[in-house]
Design an enzyme around this catalytic site. Structure first.
Site, PDB file in Angstrom:
ATOM      1  N   SER A   1      -6.799  14.541 -13.910  1.00 44.27           N
ATOM      2  CA  SER A   1      -7.595  14.456 -15.134  1.00 44.27           C
ATOM      3  C   SER A   1      -8.765  15.437 -15.141  1.00 44.27           C
ATOM      4  O   SER A   1      -9.415  15.619 -16.164  1.00 44.27           O
ATOM      5  CB  SER A   1      -8.124  13.034 -15.332  1.00 44.27           C
ATOM      6  OG  SER A   1      -7.065  12.118 -15.327  1.00 44.27           O
TER       7      SER A   1
ATOM      8  N   SER B   1     -11.769   1.177   9.136  1.00 44.04           N
ATOM      9  CA  SER B   1     -12.182   2.481   8.627  1.00 44.04           C
ATOM     10  C   SER B   1     -12.110   2.519   7.099  1.00 44.04           C
ATOM     11  O   SER B   1     -13.030   2.972   6.419  1.00 44.04           O
ATOM     12  CB  SER B   1     -11.296   3.573   9.237  1.00 44.04           C
ATOM     13  OG  SER B   1     -11.358   4.737   8.474  1.00 44.04           O
ATOM     14  N   SER B   2     -11.001   2.016   6.549  1.00 42.99           N
ATOM     15  CA  SER B   2     -10.849   2.038   5.094  1.00 42.99           C
ATOM     16  C   SER B   2     -11.893   1.186   4.402  1.00 42.99           C
ATOM     17  O   SER B   2     -12.432   1.560   3.365  1.00 42.99           O
ATOM     18  CB  SER B   2      -9.479   1.501   4.689  1.00 42.99           C
ATOM     19  OG  SER B   2      -8.497   2.396   5.038  1.00 42.99           O
TER      20      SER B   2
ATOM     21  N   ARG C   1      19.024   2.386   3.060  1.00 39.55           N
ATOM     22  CA  ARG C   1      17.960   3.184   3.665  1.00 39.55           C
ATOM     23  C   ARG C   1      17.840   2.847   5.150  1.00 39.55           C
ATOM     24  O   ARG C   1      18.416   1.870   5.615  1.00 39.55           O
ATOM     25  CB  ARG C   1      16.631   2.931   2.963  1.00 39.55           C
ATOM     26  CG  ARG C   1      16.085   1.539   3.177  1.00 39.55           C
ATOM     27  CD  ARG C   1      14.940   1.225   2.251  1.00 39.55           C
ATOM     28  NE  ARG C   1      13.680   1.791   2.718  1.00 39.55           N
ATOM     29  CZ  ARG C   1      12.480   1.322   2.366  1.00 39.55           C
ATOM     30  NH1 ARG C   1      12.384   0.288   1.543  1.00 39.55           N
ATOM     31  NH2 ARG C   1      11.384   1.873   2.821  1.00 39.55           N
TER      32      ARG C   1
ATOM     33  N   GLU D   1      -1.628  -1.269  -2.361  1.00 35.24           N
ATOM     34  CA  GLU D   1      -1.707  -0.070  -1.513  1.00 35.24           C
ATOM     35  C   GLU D   1      -1.067   1.148  -2.188  1.00 35.24           C
ATOM     36  O   GLU D   1      -1.588   2.248  -2.101  1.00 35.24           O
ATOM     37  CB  GLU D   1      -1.033  -0.360  -0.166  1.00 35.24           C
ATOM     38  CG  GLU D   1      -0.784   0.863   0.713  1.00 35.24           C
ATOM     39  CD  GLU D   1      -2.059   1.485   1.259  1.00 35.24           C
ATOM     40  OE1 GLU D   1      -3.091   0.792   1.291  1.00 35.24           O
ATOM     41  OE2 GLU D   1      -2.016   2.677   1.619  1.00 35.24           O
TER      42      GLU D   1
ATOM     43  N   THR E   1       0.394   2.976 -17.466  1.00 34.48           N
ATOM     44  CA  THR E   1       0.798   4.241 -16.843  1.00 34.48           C
ATOM     45  C   THR E   1       1.245   5.219 -17.919  1.00 34.48           C
ATOM     46  O   THR E   1       0.917   6.410 -17.870  1.00 34.48           O
ATOM     47  CB  THR E   1       1.930   4.003 -15.833  1.00 34.48           C
ATOM     48  OG1 THR E   1       1.591   2.867 -15.034  1.00 34.48           O
ATOM     49  CG2 THR E   1       2.121   5.193 -14.933  1.00 34.48           C
TER      50      THR E   1
ATOM     51  N   HIS F   1       6.898   7.930  10.752  1.00 35.10           N
ATOM     52  CA  HIS F   1       6.733   8.861   9.629  1.00 35.10           C
ATOM     53  C   HIS F   1       6.036   8.153   8.464  1.00 35.10           C
ATOM     54  O   HIS F   1       5.056   8.650   7.908  1.00 35.10           O
ATOM     55  CB  HIS F   1       8.090   9.405   9.185  1.00 35.10           C
ATOM     56  CG  HIS F   1       8.092  10.003   7.814  1.00 35.10           C
ATOM     57  ND1 HIS F   1       7.484  11.202   7.531  1.00 35.10           N
ATOM     58  CD2 HIS F   1       8.596   9.548   6.633  1.00 35.10           C
ATOM     59  CE1 HIS F   1       7.617  11.470   6.232  1.00 35.10           C
ATOM     60  NE2 HIS F   1       8.295  10.480   5.666  1.00 35.10           N
TER      61      HIS F   1
ATOM     62  N   HIS G   1       8.189  -7.971  -6.487  1.00 35.03           N
ATOM     63  CA  HIS G   1       9.309  -7.131  -6.933  1.00 35.03           C
ATOM     64  C   HIS G   1       9.878  -6.309  -5.773  1.00 35.03           C
ATOM     65  O   HIS G   1      10.885  -5.658  -5.928  1.00 35.03           O
ATOM     66  CB  HIS G   1       8.933  -6.247  -8.125  1.00 35.03           C
ATOM     67  CG  HIS G   1       7.932  -5.180  -7.840  1.00 35.03           C
ATOM     68  ND1 HIS G   1       7.047  -4.705  -8.762  1.00 35.03           N
ATOM     69  CD2 HIS G   1       7.661  -4.475  -6.715  1.00 35.03           C
ATOM     70  CE1 HIS G   1       6.293  -3.780  -8.237  1.00 35.03           C
ATOM     71  NE2 HIS G   1       6.642  -3.613  -7.000  1.00 35.03           N
ATOM     72  N   HIS G   2       9.210  -6.366  -4.618  1.00 35.79           N
ATOM     73  CA  HIS G   2       9.779  -5.736  -3.422  1.00 35.79           C
ATOM     74  C   HIS G   2      10.739  -6.678  -2.714  1.00 35.79           C
ATOM     75  O   HIS G   2      11.288  -6.332  -1.679  1.00 35.79           O
ATOM     76  CB  HIS G   2       8.670  -5.339  -2.452  1.00 35.79           C
ATOM     77  CG  HIS G   2       7.716  -4.327  -3.019  1.00 35.79           C
ATOM     78  ND1 HIS G   2       7.924  -2.974  -2.902  1.00 35.79           N
ATOM     79  CD2 HIS G   2       6.573  -4.469  -3.717  1.00 35.79           C
ATOM     80  CE1 HIS G   2       6.931  -2.330  -3.505  1.00 35.79           C
ATOM     81  NE2 HIS G   2       6.100  -3.210  -4.011  1.00 35.79           N
TER      82      HIS G   2
ATOM     83  N   HIS H   1       1.592  -3.764  -2.371  1.00 39.16           N
ATOM     84  CA  HIS H   1       1.697  -3.217  -3.708  1.00 39.16           C
ATOM     85  C   HIS H   1       0.408  -2.557  -4.178  1.00 39.16           C
ATOM     86  O   HIS H   1       0.426  -1.397  -4.577  1.00 39.16           O
ATOM     87  CB  HIS H   1       2.282  -4.171  -4.738  1.00 39.16           C
ATOM     88  CG  HIS H   1       2.729  -3.344  -5.891  1.00 39.16           C
ATOM     89  ND1 HIS H   1       3.928  -2.683  -5.903  1.00 39.16           N
ATOM     90  CD2 HIS H   1       2.050  -2.913  -6.977  1.00 39.16           C
ATOM     91  CE1 HIS H   1       3.984  -1.917  -6.968  1.00 39.16           C
ATOM     92  NE2 HIS H   1       2.856  -2.036  -7.644  1.00 39.16           N
TER      93      HIS H   1
ATOM     94  N   TRP I   1       7.987   0.894   8.333  1.00 36.86           N
ATOM     95  CA  TRP I   1       6.538   0.878   8.075  1.00 36.86           C
ATOM     96  C   TRP I   1       6.116  -0.459   7.486  1.00 36.86           C
ATOM     97  O   TRP I   1       4.959  -0.810   7.497  1.00 36.86           O
ATOM     98  CB  TRP I   1       6.138   2.040   7.156  1.00 36.86           C
ATOM     99  CG  TRP I   1       6.291   1.778   5.684  1.00 36.86           C
ATOM    100  CD1 TRP I   1       7.412   1.947   4.959  1.00 36.86           C
ATOM    101  CD2 TRP I   1       5.277   1.305   4.786  1.00 36.86           C
ATOM    102  NE1 TRP I   1       7.178   1.598   3.651  1.00 36.86           N
ATOM    103  CE2 TRP I   1       5.872   1.205   3.503  1.00 36.86           C
ATOM    104  CE3 TRP I   1       3.930   0.955   4.906  1.00 36.86           C
ATOM    105  CZ2 TRP I   1       5.179   0.760   2.380  1.00 36.86           C
ATOM    106  CZ3 TRP I   1       3.250   0.510   3.774  1.00 36.86           C
ATOM    107  CH2 TRP I   1       3.865   0.420   2.538  1.00 36.86           C
TER     108      TRP I   1
ATOM    109  N   ASP J   1     -26.198  12.774  -1.046  1.00 35.20           N
ATOM    110  CA  ASP J   1     -25.221  12.500   0.019  1.00 35.20           C
ATOM    111  C   ASP J   1     -24.586  11.158  -0.297  1.00 35.20           C
ATOM    112  O   ASP J   1     -24.850  10.567  -1.329  1.00 35.20           O
ATOM    113  CB  ASP J   1     -25.903  12.478   1.399  1.00 35.20           C
ATOM    114  CG  ASP J   1     -24.894  12.763   2.522  1.00 35.20           C
ATOM    115  OD1 ASP J   1     -23.840  12.103   2.546  1.00 35.20           O
ATOM    116  OD2 ASP J   1     -25.141  13.662   3.350  1.00 35.20           O
TER     117      ASP J   1
ATOM    118  N   TYR K   1      -0.972   1.785  -5.261  1.00 37.38           N
ATOM    119  CA  TYR K   1      -1.899   2.276  -6.293  1.00 37.38           C
ATOM    120  C   TYR K   1      -3.118   2.913  -5.666  1.00 37.38           C
ATOM    121  O   TYR K   1      -3.715   3.822  -6.235  1.00 37.38           O
ATOM    122  CB  TYR K   1      -2.253   1.167  -7.277  1.00 37.38           C
ATOM    123  CG  TYR K   1      -1.040   0.852  -8.098  1.00 37.38           C
ATOM    124  CD1 TYR K   1      -0.663   1.711  -9.127  1.00 37.38           C
ATOM    125  CD2 TYR K   1      -0.216  -0.211  -7.790  1.00 37.38           C
ATOM    126  CE1 TYR K   1       0.502   1.505  -9.832  1.00 37.38           C
ATOM    127  CE2 TYR K   1       0.950  -0.432  -8.490  1.00 37.38           C
ATOM    128  CZ  TYR K   1       1.307   0.435  -9.510  1.00 37.38           C
ATOM    129  OH  TYR K   1       2.468   0.231 -10.185  1.00 37.38           O
TER     130      TYR K   1
ATOM    131  N   LYS L   1      -1.634   6.906 -19.653  1.00 33.21           N
ATOM    132  CA  LYS L   1      -2.195   8.037 -18.904  1.00 33.21           C
ATOM    133  C   LYS L   1      -1.368   9.304 -19.138  1.00 33.21           C
ATOM    134  O   LYS L   1      -1.908  10.372 -19.416  1.00 33.21           O
ATOM    135  CB  LYS L   1      -2.218   7.739 -17.400  1.00 33.21           C
ATOM    136  CG  LYS L   1      -2.980   6.492 -17.065  1.00 33.21           C
ATOM    137  CD  LYS L   1      -3.557   6.555 -15.693  1.00 33.21           C
ATOM    138  CE  LYS L   1      -4.970   6.643 -15.809  1.00 33.21           C
ATOM    139  NZ  LYS L   1      -6.052   6.809 -15.255  1.00 33.21           N
TER     140      LYS L   1
END
Ligand SMILES: [Cu+2]
Lengths: 402, 527
Positions: free
Chosen positions: B270, B171-172, B452, B257, B330, B75, B304-305, B255, B145, B104, B259, B333
């Site tokens: 916006s 791909s990315s 979790r 990722e 943040t 998932h 921090h993870h 991390h 994950w 294009d 963002y 914004k």
């Protein structure tokens, strides 16, 4: 319009007060971190509350402004759009002000980190929030009691240390009936302490500065030893020795503290709970003495085949059945069947070898005692139609030496 | 470049399957990305519903523990790499050329390739589910994950996973190179960097993030691969390796990722808020600088993870402070969005509703993020449902709502038809209510101590889990309204004007609706 805004502001303030009142009963409804019982848990709880309230008030300002503009600045009310779209002063303000708030946050957080991380705690007592925890600290030793916690898939081994020596060691495995009820999809709604009951809890003395040394078996995976009310959560990592400390007040004598593994560790991650019982120093001594004599008794048993088989069944169900299944059928291809397996019917040395050293997803069990290993291997070699030889504790000892 | 475009012209467009297989048209490729993303969203969503069904009540009624772990793992991976990221790339394909007045993307063939890699990557990722053994034992990846070693290196089909991740990464990276090349080289004359629409800006920064961290992810999975199959011990303690090293490498990717999944969402919102507030975006340049600051900070907060792995005090303090800092840009914004709404003349069409919900609920996720940054408190939150609640708030009513808002906003431009506002409102309200019903109670069970990735749980968590499950099913089913609405809108409906909305800003609104197959063959002049 401005009187309208006033009304809205008034209404929101009264709603806020209501919420604040509701906030004070947070703890009773399991909506929040459970009531803390140790200095570190108290610090964690306070930092949690502090940040909740700071966020709450920032939210009031931000969402308040949004709600006001959603209510009043809508086209259907005939609002005409203003034309401003820049203001250096505002931008600077809402950069500087949050920054200031964060500095306050940072200072507060730092004090907490320093306390939690300092496992030496030489003072003999500590006061948090007006509550004092004290311990006898005659020799200004690092800790009065050192407990080693070793994680396995899927149980914990506790070792009580004296100096560098382990004086008592035992495994703490989830209560079999809980696991069975869960996996078989039975009605679990009446089971007391469901999922957080073990066969043997860890006893800890109160008014004692306790240091935990937390690790996992070198061939195992990462786990995490977490007891919310004691304020301890540390990862148990193969090859690493992590430290944590706690002190429990005498007023908590006789209480159980329950926790669970907090790092995904494979199939039965949810099935390796932690139970600690807080007891007086005297009770702890008795418990330790009883434990020591029990292990000695086990060392004196005559390990004939009958004894090996009956003890082996117990060990197998606690340690191996999770992967290889109680009937030895396994869950191939991930976990091979032992029933009819070449190794279980073949040379004893190979069988001992794989259990001691592990292989791929098969953990190494070399930290188990010679007797336990001999029993479980004998059991595997002589159950479910297997016809292997009997393995004695002495064989294990010899294999270790090799 | 212009040659390729001219060349395209002399041929009739291929039709049927060939059109989609061989297309180099940014609009076609954008469409492919978006449909792929929606398909993956359904697949990942079904897995989420298996999880919620199992957690409906204590006890294990539906699946086995390992199958459950496989569901949480797939998932997560599918939603991150299959649904959210491709959706943003799809929007980028459709919109960036039109927003900067380019005919294009800069590298149209590579564009085709970077899309067509994806279905293969997704197949490799889920294929092991159906390989060998009993399906219900969960033969697919089941290590989360985050695939921490050494749990992942124990997995018998690790190779499939590793190659799937490699393909996703390739791909990315190709997609990012394309986006950067397009933005930097193909803007219409007069469109200086500081005149670029924010969606373009946020994507430019995101693309740089992707190029910086995707190779790190590739490195991490390659080390796993050699640990598993070639006898190395990067992460295996018994061989002298370091399991914690894996986490450092993973989160150095992981991390930024997160963002990557939110910056383009900032861009979309916006665009939408100014249109429906009928007021110019407040603080355009501070928005750009805030985005860049967030991107920079995202590189120095990864640990921090990992507050509980036993870092030295100095490390914990550094990562605590750095993480808190992210709240500043943040916050800027969020304040800017609110200031844009302030004294506007707002209407509340579906895109605006989703955008407002985004601002509110993303901000809420930001608050719990701030709480998590405080390492001492995090010792209680870490690996509990509180974290699950936090990141679902920033990813579902955050990233996903922004994507949905964007689809509603630009759908009339793409199809030439207006969507049904009534259905849109149903979709919004059902989604907004159920998303909170699903994820809000997770804060409570997390704080109360539910870890979790648990297939079964203590009785004290029962009520809140039941609420989450009900919310989850309502949310899942509500998305079928969206599917129906989009198909209906493609098929017909009230004709959209060229502007579609009330005076929106941006070059895409100057071309006819539906946008013709080729737009801006001669670049527009930008004042
Ligand atoms: Cu564990």
């Amino acid at each position: 319009m401005s009187s309208n805004i006033m009304k809205i502001v008034l209404k929101s303030v009264s709603l806020l007060l209501l919420l604040t009142a509701a906030g004070t009963v947070f703890a009773e409804y399991n909506l929040n971190i459970p009531k803390p019982h140790t200095p570190n848990a108290t610090v964690m709880y306070n930092q949690n509350m502090f940040s909740i309230w700071v966020c709450f008030w920032i939210g009031v300002v931000v969402f308040g402004a949004m709600i006001i503009s959603i209510i009043f600045h809508r086209k259907s009310k005939g609002a005409k759009p203003a034309s401003f779209h820049e203001s250096t002063a505002l931008e600077v303000a809402w950069t500087i002000v949050p920054f200031g708030i964060l500095i306050a946050f940072g200072v507060y957080a730092t004090s907490g980190i320093l306390q939690v991380e300092d496992t030496t705690q030489k003072a003999g007592k500590i006061t948090v929030d007006g509550k004092t925890w004290s311990w006898t600290d005659k020799n200004n030793k690092k800790s009065e009691l050192n407990v080693k916690v070793v994680a396995h898939q899927w149980y914990w081994t506790y070792e009580i240390l004296e100096g560098h020596k382990t004086v008592y060691k035992f495994d703490s495995v989830i209560d079999k009936s809980h696991k069975e009820a869960s996996l078989k999809g039975k009605d679990v709604s009446k089971i007391k302490n469901y999922m957080v009951e073990v066969d043997k809890p860890l006893y800890l003395p109160t008014n004692t500065k306790i240091r935990f040394l937390i690790t996992a078996d070198a061939k195992d995976v990462i786990h995490s030893w977490w007891i919310p009310k004691l304020g301890v959560k540390r990862d148990a990592i193969p090859g690493f020795m992590n430290e944590a400390w706690t002190v429990i007040d005498a007023s908590d004598n006789g209480k159980f503290f329950r926790g669970q593994c907090a790092e995904l560790c494979g199939t039965y991650h949810a099935f390796m709970p932690i139970v600690v019982k807080a007891v007086s120093k005297e009770k702890f001594k008795e418990w330790l003495a009883a434990g020591k004599s029990e292990s000695q008794k086990l060392a004196k048993v005559d390990w004939n085949k009958t004894n090996l088989m009956s003890h082996g069944k117990k060990v197998y169900e606690a340690k191996c059945a999770a992967c290889h299944k109680p009937d030895g059928s396994g869950t191939p291809p991930a976990f091979p069947a032992l029933k009819g397996s070449k190794i279980a019917n073949g040379k004893a040395a190979d069988h001992i070898g794989i259990v001691l050293k592990g292989k791929n997803a098969m953990p190494a069990f070399k930290t188990m005692s010679d007797a336990d290993l001999a029993a479980v291997i004998t059991y595997e070699r002589n159950s479910w139609g297997n016809k292997g030889s009997v393995v004695k504790p002495a064989d294990i000892k010899a294999a270790r030496a090799r | 470049m212009s040659e390729a475009v001219a060349h395209d012209h002399h041929h009739a467009h291929p039709t049927g399957l060939k059109r989609w297989l061989f297309t180099t048209n940014h609009k076609d490729i954008g469409t492919l990305y978006l449909w792929f993303s929606f398909t993956m969203f359904i697949v990942g969503g079904i897995m989420a519903l298996v999880i919620r069904a199992e957690l409906f009540e204590p006890g294990m009624q539906i699946v086995k523990p390992n199958f459950f772990n496989m569901m949480t793992t797939l998932h997560g991976l599918i939603m991150v790499f299959g649904a959210i990221m491709p959706a943003f790339v799809g929007l980028a394909n459709w919109l960036i050329p039109m927003m900067i007045g380019a005919p294009d993307m800069a590298l149209p063939r590579m564009n085709n390739w970077s899309f067509w890699i994806l279905p293969f990557a997704a197949t490799l990722l889920v294929a092991p589910m159906f390989m060998g053994g009993n399906f219900m034992d969960g033969q697919g990846p089941a290590f989360g994950w985050t695939f921490y070693a050494p749990l992942s290196t124990n997995y018998q089909n690790l190779g499939f996973f590793v190659f799937a991740v490699h393909l996703l990464g390739i791909s990315s990276i190709m997609g990012s190179i394309n986006i950067i090349a397009t933005i930097l080289n193909m803007r219409a004359p007069g469109m200086t960097l500081m005149k670029m629409p924010l969606f373009v800006w946020t994507w430019l920064i995101t693309a740089f993030l992707l190029i910086a961290v995707m190779p790190v992810l590739a490195g991490a999975v390659t080390m796993l691969l050699t640990d598993r199959y070639f006898g190395t011990s990067f992460f295996i303690a018994a061989g002298g390796g370091d399991p914690v090293l894996f986490q450092h490498v993973f989160w150095f990717f992981g991390h930024p990722e997160v963002y990557i999944m939110i910056l383009p969402a900032f861009g979309i919102v916006s665009h939408i808020i100014p249109t429906f507030a009928r007021k110019k975006l407040f603080g355009y340049s501070s928005m750009v600088y805030a985005t860049a600051s967030i991107a920079f900070l995202s590189f120095i907060v990864w640990a921090h993870h990992m507050y509980t792995v036993g870092m030295p005090k100095a490390g914990i303090l550094f990562f605590t402070y750095a993480t808190m800092l992210i709240a500043v840009p943040t916050g800027v914004k969020v304040f800017n969005w609110v200031a844009t709404m302030w004294r506007g003349a707002m209407t509340f069409e579906t895109p605006m509703l989703f955008a407002i919900a985004f601002v509110v609920l993303f901000t809420f996720g930001g608050f719990t993020g701030l709480m998590l940054s405080i390492s001492t408190a995090d010792f209680q939150y870490h690996d509990s449902y509180f974290v699950v609640a936090h990141f679902h708030y920033v990813l579902v009513p955050g990233a996903l709502f922004a994507i949905i808002a964007g689809v509603y906003y630009w759908l009339p431009k793409w199809t030439g038809n207006m969507y049904s506002e009534t259905l849109g409102k149903w979709h919004f309200w059902l989604s907004a209510i159920s998303v909170n019903l699903t994820f809000f109670p997770m804060h409570f069970v997390g704080l109360a101590g539910m870890p979790r990735r648990y297939a079964d749980y203590q009785l004290q968590f029962a009520e809140f889990n039941m609420m989450s499950s009900i919310g989850g099913f309502v949310f899942g089913l509500s998305q079928l309204i969206f599917l129906y609405l989009v198909i209906k809108c493609i098929r017909g409906g009230k004709k959209a004007t060229d502007q579609v909305w009330d005076n929106p800003e941006g070059l895409e609104w100057t071309v006819p609706s539906p946008a013709p197959y080729h737009t801006f063959e001669t670049p527009p002049a930008v004042k």
